[in-house]
Design a protein around this motif. Structure first.
Motif, PDB file in Angstrom:
ATOM      1  N   ARG A 118       0.695  -1.185  -0.024  1.00 30.26           N
ATOM      2  CA  ARG A 118      -0.012   0.031  -0.015  1.00 30.26           C
ATOM      3  C   ARG A 118       0.938   0.991   0.062  1.00 30.26           C
ATOM      4  O   ARG A 118       0.529   2.151  -0.663  1.00 30.26           O
ATOM      5  N   GLY A 119       1.924   1.251   0.715  1.00 31.83           N
ATOM      6  CA  GLY A 119       2.957   2.389   0.945  1.00 31.83           C
ATOM      7  C   GLY A 119       3.646   2.686  -0.508  1.00 31.83           C
ATOM      8  O   GLY A 119       3.784   3.906  -0.951  1.00 31.83           O
ATOM      9  N   ALA A 120       4.045   1.405  -1.206  1.00 30.20           N
ATOM     10  CA  ALA A 120       4.553   1.610  -2.612  1.00 30.20           C
ATOM     11  C   ALA A 120       3.593   2.164  -3.527  1.00 30.20           C
ATOM     12  O   ALA A 120       3.965   3.066  -4.428  1.00 30.20           O
ATOM     13  N   GLY A 121       2.431   1.696  -3.441  1.00 35.90           N
ATOM     14  CA  GLY A 121       1.223   2.103  -4.428  1.00 35.90           C
ATOM     15  C   GLY A 121       1.204   3.483  -4.111  1.00 35.90           C
ATOM     16  O   GLY A 121       0.935   4.359  -5.061  1.00 35.90           O
ATOM     17  N   ALA A 122       1.094   4.199  -2.949  1.00 37.04           N
ATOM     18  CA  ALA A 122       0.952   5.527  -2.559  1.00 37.04           C
ATOM     19  C   ALA A 122       2.012   6.230  -3.055  1.00 37.04           C
ATOM     20  O   ALA A 122       2.101   7.352  -3.604  1.00 37.04           O
TER      21      ALA A 122
END
Length: 140
Positions: free
Chosen positions: A15-19
């Motif tokens: 989720r952090g990488a996607g953000a």
């Protein structure tokens, strides 16, 4: 229990990488909004040097020749040995071969900015920066 904890950590990281990727895409879209409107990046150096070099490179590639020498500039000069012409840079060769030189140079610029941001993110994590610090370094 450990597997559940590990899956949750992986989900949070994804989720952090996607953000981060979304923030990078939004930043690139904002900076390059004229390109999204169908324009190309132009400037004095592009018109005088890079676009003619790209046309010559495309001409040589379509004829199956290795661009060793450019006879059109300064009574002839080496082409393959100069730094700015980039006749052996894979991204430049691929884009010039696939697109018109003006569009190819614009795409090369945008792809290099995005790639440098992603690699900066990876380098920041490799040298021990926190995720937040690495993301900020990639976006700056």
């Amino acid at each position: 229990m450990k597997a559940m904890w590990r899956n949750e950590r992986l989900r949070l990281r994804a989720r952090g990488a996607g953000a981060t990727l979304l923030a990078l895409a939004a930043l690139l879209a904002w900076v390059y909004r004229p390109v999204l409107a169908g324009n190309v990046l132009v400037g004095r150096d592009l018109f005088r040097e890079f676009i003619p070099d790209a046309y010559f490179l495309k001409e040589c590639l379509t004829q199956g020749n290795l661009p060793l020498w450019i006879p059109h500039l300064r009574l002839g000069q080496p082409f393959i040995g100069t730094f700015q012409t980039q006749p052996l840079y894979p991204l430049r060769v691929l884009l010039v071969f696939l697109f018109e030189p003006e569009r190819a140079l614009t795409l090369q610029h945008i792809l290099q900015v995005g790639l440098s941001a992603l690699l900066t993110l990876g380098l920041g994590r490799a040298v021990g920066l926190s995720r937040t610090a690495a993301r900020l370094s990639a976006l700056s």
